[in-house]
Design a protein around this motif. Structure first.
Motif, PDB file in Angstrom:
ATOM      1  N   PHE A 343      40.811  -0.593  12.596  1.00  0.00           N
ATOM      2  CA  PHE A 343      39.564  -0.881  13.299  1.00  0.00           C
ATOM      3  C   PHE A 343      38.456  -0.104  12.608  1.00  0.00           C
ATOM      4  O   PHE A 343      38.516   1.128  12.558  1.00  0.00           O
ATOM      5  CB  PHE A 343      39.674  -0.440  14.763  1.00  0.00           C
ATOM      6  CG  PHE A 343      40.740  -1.171  15.539  1.00  0.00           C
ATOM      7  CD1 PHE A 343      42.080  -0.833  15.390  1.00  0.00           C
ATOM      8  CD2 PHE A 343      40.405  -2.185  16.419  1.00  0.00           C
ATOM      9  CE1 PHE A 343      43.060  -1.505  16.100  1.00  0.00           C
ATOM     10  CE2 PHE A 343      41.379  -2.863  17.139  1.00  0.00           C
ATOM     11  CZ  PHE A 343      42.717  -2.526  16.973  1.00  0.00           C
ATOM     12  N   SER A 348      34.286  -1.149  16.779  1.00  0.00           N
ATOM     13  CA  SER A 348      35.628  -1.748  16.776  1.00  0.00           C
ATOM     14  C   SER A 348      36.576  -0.863  17.578  1.00  0.00           C
ATOM     15  O   SER A 348      37.578  -0.379  17.077  1.00  0.00           O
ATOM     16  CB  SER A 348      36.111  -1.897  15.336  1.00  0.00           C
ATOM     17  OG  SER A 348      35.154  -2.573  14.564  1.00  0.00           O
ATOM     18  N   SER A 349      36.237  -0.672  18.824  1.00  0.00           N
ATOM     19  CA  SER A 349      37.091   0.107  19.713  1.00  0.00           C
ATOM     20  C   SER A 349      38.419  -0.625  19.871  1.00  0.00           C
ATOM     21  O   SER A 349      38.466  -1.851  19.910  1.00  0.00           O
ATOM     22  CB  SER A 349      36.382   0.227  21.059  1.00  0.00           C
ATOM     23  OG  SER A 349      37.212   0.887  21.987  1.00  0.00           O
ATOM     24  N   GLU A 350      39.507   0.147  19.981  1.00  0.00           N
ATOM     25  CA  GLU A 350      40.817  -0.489  20.010  1.00  0.00           C
ATOM     26  C   GLU A 350      40.954  -1.604  21.045  1.00  0.00           C
ATOM     27  O   GLU A 350      41.558  -2.648  20.752  1.00  0.00           O
ATOM     28  CB  GLU A 350      41.905   0.572  20.200  1.00  0.00           C
ATOM     29  CG  GLU A 350      43.286   0.039  19.903  1.00  0.00           C
ATOM     30  CD  GLU A 350      44.354   0.769  20.682  1.00  0.00           C
ATOM     31  OE1 GLU A 350      44.513   1.975  20.471  1.00  0.00           O
ATOM     32  OE2 GLU A 350      45.012   0.116  21.511  1.00  0.00           O
ATOM     33  N   PRO A 351      40.419  -1.463  22.260  1.00  0.00           N
ATOM     34  CA  PRO A 351      40.569  -2.559  23.240  1.00  0.00           C
ATOM     35  C   PRO A 351      39.966  -3.898  22.782  1.00  0.00           C
ATOM     36  O   PRO A 351      40.375  -4.956  23.264  1.00  0.00           O
ATOM     37  CB  PRO A 351      39.844  -2.013  24.484  1.00  0.00           C
ATOM     38  CG  PRO A 351      39.978  -0.526  24.351  1.00  0.00           C
ATOM     39  CD  PRO A 351      39.852  -0.253  22.879  1.00  0.00           C
ATOM     40  N   VAL A 352      39.020  -3.851  21.841  1.00  0.00           N
ATOM     41  CA  VAL A 352      38.491  -5.094  21.267  1.00  0.00           C
ATOM     42  C   VAL A 352      39.624  -5.901  20.646  1.00  0.00           C
ATOM     43  O   VAL A 352      39.704  -7.127  20.791  1.00  0.00           O
ATOM     44  CB  VAL A 352      37.414  -4.772  20.198  1.00  0.00           C
ATOM     45  CG1 VAL A 352      37.057  -6.017  19.394  1.00  0.00           C
ATOM     46  CG2 VAL A 352      36.179  -4.168  20.843  1.00  0.00           C
ATOM     47  N   GLY A 353      40.523  -5.188  19.975  1.00  0.00           N
ATOM     48  CA  GLY A 353      41.669  -5.853  19.372  1.00  0.00           C
ATOM     49  C   GLY A 353      42.804  -6.089  20.352  1.00  0.00           C
ATOM     50  O   GLY A 353      43.528  -7.077  20.242  1.00  0.00           O
ATOM     51  N   ASP A 354      42.931  -5.185  21.312  1.00  0.00           N
ATOM     52  CA  ASP A 354      44.010  -5.345  22.304  1.00  0.00           C
ATOM     53  C   ASP A 354      43.855  -6.641  23.089  1.00  0.00           C
ATOM     54  O   ASP A 354      44.843  -7.255  23.483  1.00  0.00           O
ATOM     55  CB  ASP A 354      43.979  -4.185  23.318  1.00  0.00           C
ATOM     56  CG  ASP A 354      44.455  -2.878  22.725  1.00  0.00           C
ATOM     57  OD1 ASP A 354      45.082  -2.909  21.649  1.00  0.00           O
ATOM     58  OD2 ASP A 354      44.199  -1.823  23.339  1.00  0.00           O
ATOM     59  N   TYR A 355      42.610  -7.026  23.320  1.00  0.00           N
ATOM     60  CA  TYR A 355      42.371  -8.139  24.238  1.00  0.00           C
ATOM     61  C   TYR A 355      41.720  -9.365  23.642  1.00  0.00           C
ATOM     62  O   TYR A 355      41.927 -10.464  24.130  1.00  0.00           O
ATOM     63  CB  TYR A 355      41.483  -7.672  25.409  1.00  0.00           C
ATOM     64  CG  TYR A 355      42.212  -6.781  26.344  1.00  0.00           C
ATOM     65  CD1 TYR A 355      43.231  -7.296  27.143  1.00  0.00           C
ATOM     66  CD2 TYR A 355      41.933  -5.429  26.423  1.00  0.00           C
ATOM     67  CE1 TYR A 355      43.934  -6.480  28.000  1.00  0.00           C
ATOM     68  CE2 TYR A 355      42.640  -4.606  27.270  1.00  0.00           C
ATOM     69  CZ  TYR A 355      43.645  -5.139  28.057  1.00  0.00           C
ATOM     70  OH  TYR A 355      44.348  -4.341  28.895  1.00  0.00           O
ATOM     71  N   PHE A 356      40.889  -9.186  22.604  1.00  0.00           N
ATOM     72  CA  PHE A 356      39.887 -10.233  22.484  1.00  0.00           C
ATOM     73  C   PHE A 356      39.570 -10.768  21.095  1.00  0.00           C
ATOM     74  O   PHE A 356      39.334 -11.962  20.931  1.00  0.00           O
ATOM     75  CB  PHE A 356      38.586  -9.707  23.111  1.00  0.00           C
ATOM     76  CG  PHE A 356      37.691 -10.787  23.593  1.00  0.00           C
ATOM     77  CD1 PHE A 356      37.955 -11.425  24.804  1.00  0.00           C
ATOM     78  CD2 PHE A 356      36.618 -11.223  22.830  1.00  0.00           C
ATOM     79  CE1 PHE A 356      37.150 -12.458  25.248  1.00  0.00           C
ATOM     80  CE2 PHE A 356      35.809 -12.254  23.271  1.00  0.00           C
ATOM     81  CZ  PHE A 356      36.070 -12.871  24.487  1.00  0.00           C
ATOM     82  N   ALA A 357      39.538  -9.878  20.093  1.00  0.00           N
ATOM     83  CA  ALA A 357      38.959 -10.290  18.806  1.00  0.00           C
ATOM     84  C   ALA A 357      39.721 -11.448  18.166  1.00  0.00           C
ATOM     85  O   ALA A 357      39.128 -12.321  17.529  1.00  0.00           O
ATOM     86  CB  ALA A 357      38.909  -9.093  17.853  1.00  0.00           C
ATOM     87  N   PRO A 359      43.032 -10.981  16.247  1.00  0.00           N
ATOM     88  CA  PRO A 359      44.261 -10.441  15.648  1.00  0.00           C
ATOM     89  C   PRO A 359      45.259 -10.019  16.724  1.00  0.00           C
ATOM     90  O   PRO A 359      44.867  -9.733  17.861  1.00  0.00           O
ATOM     91  CB  PRO A 359      43.752  -9.242  14.842  1.00  0.00           C
ATOM     92  CG  PRO A 359      42.351  -9.614  14.494  1.00  0.00           C
ATOM     93  CD  PRO A 359      41.838 -10.336  15.712  1.00  0.00           C
ATOM     94  N   ASN A 360      46.523  -9.993  16.355  1.00  0.00           N
ATOM     95  CA  ASN A 360      47.557  -9.757  17.351  1.00  0.00           C
ATOM     96  C   ASN A 360      47.600  -8.304  17.811  1.00  0.00           C
ATOM     97  O   ASN A 360      47.373  -7.403  17.016  1.00  0.00           O
ATOM     98  CB  ASN A 360      48.917 -10.168  16.793  1.00  0.00           C
ATOM     99  CG  ASN A 360      49.805 -10.713  17.883  1.00  0.00           C
ATOM    100  OD1 ASN A 360      50.268  -9.955  18.735  1.00  0.00           O
ATOM    101  ND2 ASN A 360      50.011 -12.008  17.898  1.00  0.00           N
TER     102      ASN A 360
END
Lengths: 428, 428
Positions: A343, A348-357, A359-360
């Protein structure tokens, strides 16, 4: 959080799983399901989940009823997340390829989806609708025709399943859902029972019994990976915002007491500021007891002399999540060899990727980013080599093939070539 | 060979491995090596291989000396095979990719080679130079920097290693070779010892102890697969040449008593002709005892009413090797869902692929072609997700992310977003 020199930190903390008792328990559950099918599934469900289950399969009515129980704001957000996840994974699609030679030979690979995949979804507190999307969408994008989902019947003596999980499944297009969890569900997916046909691959996280069962059936079916506790490493210098960094560390720490949140920084004052922010923000968190234990027992602030040294520390840790919050984060991307997801920058806070952006969020944990990848479309594809050798090519190469076969003592291999060379008019 | 109706044949023969005694033996070997390192390696080598080994690593001198012991015809054929293997695998290379959005967000995957790979090469009769190439070349094409090879010291009380294996290793560019085999070698590669640094992934076939050890260390390192006995299925009608088909079946049967060779045909007279040819050719084979047992116990000729039914049988068998010898073999390729490698037409005899054409001969056995692939370049690559979210994107999506996090009860996740939205001037 303690601030220590990176050199004093043990970078090789590979955890291994399962006591002999847990292994034995899993073996007997697997054997029982293999032998007695649905009856064993019902018995274990009564024993472990404390509910009696008549119909293992979740009906269409129950699926529809779940929609009435979730709020519309959630559903809209879930749909936008699903669209992003689908879009990112569509870009990973691959095609069969061939190469043709002038002599008529064709060599290539066909790339096809797996036929049937099983998806494990944990119950209770770890029932995450987002994980349903993250597991199911890559399989669908790959073209998997059948996805069978298993999830334990909800706690508190009720046979129902969390409606958020059901809605996420329905949104991901899953209609085949069974109310069974634990090692017994893994056994059902691997070996099949009267109600549940066996699958080709099992994906999805679970507790230690699920993890051990997956390892045991690996080979009969494929599995995704043995999921470990979650980790974040933040690489930051004093240009970063301590409040953001502390919040990101805590978002990892709240998962689980075994989760680890580590800051790697070139600045001791910045490290102290983050430590203070962590304390301040921790106080008001609903899951503060879990986060507190994770921070105290597995958290750390590692001081490095330079960002170069920081990158070296990161490559040895091989973190599941890595945030790089320095002035030009892309300058460092090429040097990161081992990480599940990177990130970059302050937004690019981790929850952006955890939930939404897109990428898996199913990522290699526990140092396995050294050799494994985020869940992706390739995980649901398989390749077949294609060899169409021409007569001309065989006549040309036959002698070499026979030489190699005979040096390995495999005469019948040589003769399979020889019989053709003789009959096709070339004795090589 | 018996000719039976395909319907009467059990298509689901998934073999499982390892007696409890074998599992226990492997566990104690792994534990001993983990605890006592090189000393344990030397003890087990003396116990199992009946040789004392001083220097575990094979020296440059020994590598050079091996070249004097192999004949030049072999070396030339090996080099041509290596060039073909390299060329085929080069075509599988992949690149990192990114996607940029107008709002400034960048999402993508970096694709990088594993850092260090261990290659197991069996000793004794199963020491195949071709397998050294098939394992090593894809790793090199992927860009793996370090490949460590382990192989048991040769039988008959000598600590030397088969010179053909050494030459194949040298031709594949491997210089780090250790004289140790069995479960103890797998332990050394997974955990490391004084002489052998641990690797990220272990590839290569071995006996049951090696297979069990690989399964056990899976998770600490990655592994390729659990190799089972070899299989061939030939789909042929009466246009095929019975002599060729019989020779191809026998090339599989000579591997191992557990190997299976199956003909699927629409023509009973053709089936009888192949059965007669198998008997005739078997007589003069050096490995006729092995081939005889394989043919008698695991061979079969399956009669089908149509090629369509034949394809269905094949997809259920999921064979390691499949030959299609019918007038227009490419017509059937698209219907083959499960096979390791497909050989099309009369000149694509299996040994063409085993040794020379370029595609890998390390293929999914034992029905695992349902979910696994030939060894390929992807097996030595790993992916990392890249997420660089822009401020604009975060302000736009922050509310959705918080909604999803809060519905999963993960407040710290929501706050990691909220703290940014507040500070960046948007309270969402």
């Amino acid at each position: 959080m303690n601030i220590i020199k990176a050199e004093q930190f043990n970078l090789e903390r590979r955890i291994e799983y399962g006591t002999p008792e847990q292994n034995d328990a899993v073996h007997s559950i697997l054997a029982a399901v293999r032998e007695r099918g649905d009856a064993a599934l019902r018995e274990f469900t009564e024993q472990f989940d404390k509910v009696r289950v008549d119909d293992l399969r979740v009906g269409e009515e129950e699926l529809k009823a779940a929609y009435a129980q979730v709020d519309s704001k959630f559903l809209e957000a879930l749909r936008r997340a699903a669209a992003n996840i689908r879009e990112f994974h569509e870009k990973q699609k691959r095609v069969s390829w061939f190469d043709t030679a002038a002599d008529g030979t064709i060599l290539g690979q066909t790339i096809k989806p797996l036929g049937r995949v099983g998806l494990y979804v944990p119950g209770g507190k770890a029932a995450y609708p987002s994980s349903v999307l993250m597991n199911a969408i890559p399989a669908q994008v790959a073209g998997v025709r059948e996805i069978a989902m298993v999830t334990p019947p909800a706690t508190a003596g009720q046979a129902g399943i969390n409606p958020y999980i059901l809605v996420a499944a329905a949104e991901a297009g899953i209609t085949e859902i069974y109310r069974v969890g634990g090692a017994q569900a893994i056994a059902a997916l691997a070996y099949g029972t009267e109600s549940i046909r066996p699958v080709d691959k099992i994906v999805g996280p679970g507790n230690i019994y699920v993890a051990l069962a997956k390892r045991y059936v690996y080979g009969v079916v494929d599995i995704d990976s043995i999921a470990g506790p979650s980790e974040i490493v933040v690489l930051a210098d004093d240009s970063a915002d301590a409040e953001y960094v502390a919040a990101d560390l805590l978002s990892q720490a709240e998962h689980d007491e075994m989760a680890s949140a580590i800051l790697v920084t070139t600045s001791e004052p910045f490290g102290r500021a983050v430590a203070a922010e962590v304390e301040r923000q921790l106080e008001s968190l609903p899951r503060r007891e879990i986060a507190r234990r994770s921070i105290d027992e597995r958290g750390a602030i590692l001081l490095v002399d330079s960002l170069e040294q920081g990158v070296d520390v990161i490559n040895r840790l091989a973190p599941e999540h890595l945030e790089i919050i320095v002035p030009n984060p892309f300058d460092w991307l090429g040097r990161i060899d081992n990480a599940g997801a990177v990130f970059l920058g302050p937004y690019s806070s981790e929850p952006v990727g955890d939930y939404f952006a897109g990428p898996n969020h199913i990522l290699p944990t526990n140092g396995t980013a050294r050799f494994s990848s985020p869940l992706n479309v390739d995980d649901f594809l398989k390749k077949t080599s294609v060899i169409s050798y021409s007569k001309r090519a065989l006549l040309r190469d036959g002698a070499d093939i026979m030489t190699l076969a005979r040096h390995e003592g495999l005469e019948a291999h040589a003769r399979a070539i020889e019989v053709r060379l003789k009959k096709e008019g070339n004795e090589a």
